[in-house]
Design an enzyme around this catalytic site. Sequence first.
Site, mmCIF file in Angstrom:
data_model
loop_
_atom_site.group_PDB
_atom_site.id
_atom_site.type_symbol
_atom_site.label_atom_id
_atom_site.label_comp_id
_atom_site.label_asym_id
_atom_site.label_seq_id
_atom_site.Cartn_x
_atom_site.Cartn_y
_atom_site.Cartn_z
ATOM 1 N N ASP A 1 -1.970 -1.234 -3.775
ATOM 2 C CA ASP A 1 -2.312 -0.464 -4.972
ATOM 3 C C ASP A 1 -1.215 -0.586 -6.033
ATOM 4 O OD1 ASP A 1 -0.291 1.370 -4.027
ATOM 5 O OD2 ASP A 1 -1.807 2.290 -2.752
ATOM 6 N N GLU B 1 -7.951 -21.318 -15.833
ATOM 7 C CA GLU B 1 -8.355 -21.946 -14.568
ATOM 8 C C GLU B 1 -9.524 -22.867 -14.891
ATOM 9 O OE1 GLU B 1 -9.880 -20.762 -10.088
ATOM 10 O OE2 GLU B 1 -10.694 -19.737 -11.838
ATOM 11 N N HIS C 1 -4.445 -17.291 -4.545
ATOM 12 C CA HIS C 1 -5.350 -16.506 -3.697
ATOM 13 C C HIS C 1 -6.538 -17.311 -3.181
ATOM 14 C CE1 HIS C 1 -7.027 -16.493 -7.698
ATOM 15 N NE2 HIS C 1 -8.180 -16.107 -7.220
ATOM 16 N N ASP C 2 -6.752 -18.514 -3.719
ATOM 17 C CA ASP C 2 -7.876 -19.354 -3.306
ATOM 18 C C ASP C 2 -7.458 -20.514 -2.410
ATOM 19 O OD1 ASP C 2 -9.894 -17.960 -4.636
ATOM 20 O OD2 ASP C 2 -9.627 -19.094 -6.499
ATOM 21 N N ASP D 1 -5.738 -10.851 -15.202
ATOM 22 C CA ASP D 1 -6.795 -11.818 -14.930
ATOM 23 C C ASP D 1 -7.969 -11.499 -15.854
ATOM 24 O OD1 ASP D 1 -8.075 -13.911 -13.426
ATOM 25 O OD2 ASP D 1 -6.927 -13.260 -11.686
ATOM 26 N N ASP E 1 0.845 -1.200 0.000
ATOM 27 C CA ASP E 1 0.000 0.000 0.000
ATOM 28 C C ASP E 1 0.877 1.246 0.000
ATOM 29 O OD1 ASP E 1 -1.889 1.985 0.434
ATOM 30 O OD2 ASP E 1 -2.082 1.540 2.576
ATOM 31 N N ASN F 1 -0.243 4.518 -0.270
ATOM 32 C CA ASN F 1 -0.844 5.788 0.170
ATOM 33 C C ASN F 1 -1.502 5.730 1.546
ATOM 34 O OD1 ASN F 1 -3.101 4.295 -0.400
ATOM 35 N ND2 ASN F 1 -3.886 5.627 -2.036
ATOM 36 N N ASP G 1 -3.993 3.961 2.808
ATOM 37 C CA ASP G 1 -5.437 3.753 2.993
ATOM 38 C C ASP G 1 -5.772 2.316 3.402
ATOM 39 O OD1 ASP G 1 -5.057 2.370 0.640
ATOM 40 O OD2 ASP G 1 -6.577 3.457 -0.515
ATOM 41 N N ASP H 1 -10.155 -16.819 -15.651
ATOM 42 C CA ASP H 1 -10.895 -17.273 -14.479
ATOM 43 C C ASP H 1 -11.997 -18.256 -14.889
ATOM 44 O OD1 ASP H 1 -11.426 -16.809 -11.553
ATOM 45 O OD2 ASP H 1 -13.370 -16.197 -12.344
#
Length: 532
Positions: free
Chosen positions: A28, A236, A309-310, A97, A20, A22, A24, A185
């Site tokens: 990003d 995928e 990520h899964d 993706d 990150d 910035n 928040d 995907d």
Amino acid sequence: MQDWWKKATVYQIYPRSFNDSNGDGVGDLQGMIEKLDYLKELGIDLIWLSPVYDSPNDDNGYDIRDYYSINPEFGTMEDFDQLLDEVHKRDMKLMMDLVVNHTSDEHQWFKEHEDYYIWREKPNNWQSIFGGSAWEYDEEKGKYYLHLFSKKQPDLNWENPELRKRIYEMMHWWLQKGVDGFRMDVINFISKHPDLPDGPNGDGSDYFMNGPRIHEFLQEMNDEVLSHYNCVTVGEMPGTTPEDAQVYTDPNNREVNMIFTFEHMDLDHGPDEKWDYKPLNLIDLKENLEKWQNALYDKGWNSLYWNNHDQPRIVSRFGDDTNYRYESATMLATCLHFLQGTPYIYQGEEIGMTNVAFSSIADYKDIETLNMYNDKKNNGIRERKILDQIHHVSRDNARTPMQWTANEQASFTTGTPWIQVNPNFSEINVESDLKQSKSIYNYYKALIKLRKEVSLITTGKFKLIYREHPNLFAYKREGKGETITVYCNFSDQTIEVDEQPKGETLIHNYDVQANSHQITLRPYETIVYKGQ
């Protein structure tokens, strides 16, 4: 067109959790730019970027509202263009993706083009991957639309040629911008049986996985778009067999370069569901990887992965993340990277990041996890048992922020992160790992370098040895009079192998051999020899 991706190593960035810039609390594009030298130093050739498109984030960006815009949380299109330029300056490539089985229900198409989606008067028995019916009633239209995932992710109607044309236009737009390929995907879900019949097994998967027109659609996509670029494609494809994969990845069929299979990731699932986990039987894993290695040899191409990520973190899943974290992380990396295929590294894997065990459901963010919790809670399952399952299996294990330093919030952000940092960041982080004499990062760097230098890793035939051994995964890669032999101890027990060391040691995760006259593998030890 070169098959440059066969010798490439891919690194997956999950944008929300990488870096990150910035404050928040959300990773990003500028944060990614700050870390490109880190990835270049590791030896990465291709970066796979999980979705950064405009999205309401019902499923963390896999519900796309606008294919041509960047989610403001991540930055602007100018930031993306800068990222792409900086990636290319470092002689790396960027893969996007591609999510075209479904969009967000907030996409303009869903509001203006009913025939771009799948509707019917009465629902069938198909089930959503995220739980419950795959059909949602629309009050305004007085009928149901199909959503194989969240109800905010209506499925696209690929039977409509106009829709396909719009998708191909979008793909051209990104490829002309300079992106180097697509990870697609659930791409084998795009062709549904046109009659939408009830599924005999109760979920409908027989009628939407590898559907009747899937090869036609992929070949059309290739003819219309992909064949015009020197790009890489990985599909995928849940529910795909090696025989299916031979067809999908055979270059003569002009479909995709490689696919993600799920079979090896389902081996520790119980009989009922993925949450009903069980210990891995190593013999099952060996037989499964052998099957895929042999089926695609000289026919197609494998994607090699433990993490994404899964999936939960592999060092916690198949290794020992407490007593032998370095040893098991490096052993698992070795086992994977010496197979034939293109290896994928998921952010944090290269420093041995682990699963997280949040004590409260309030700390979890993943829609699949929250749906499962509510469903089991309503069915009277004890809280402790539900949380135990979540600790082992939840997708949020992979989504906690990247651990850069031992400083506050692991230096992922100066603000409050969107999901909590794993509390072990003070011990497990990039800065600390690079100071270790035994660095997981440097071990991965050495593996990637070997793949570039030793062509047998790319071309050799796979041969499994010690098939019935319950804790030893050993195999050879053979070709042109040379042999690589890989030994991996998947346990905390010492294994005596009735062999003498032969040839040059390519890589080894212990300092010295325990016995120079016999191969002895200590807990989670791995060693690789190359000889004639």
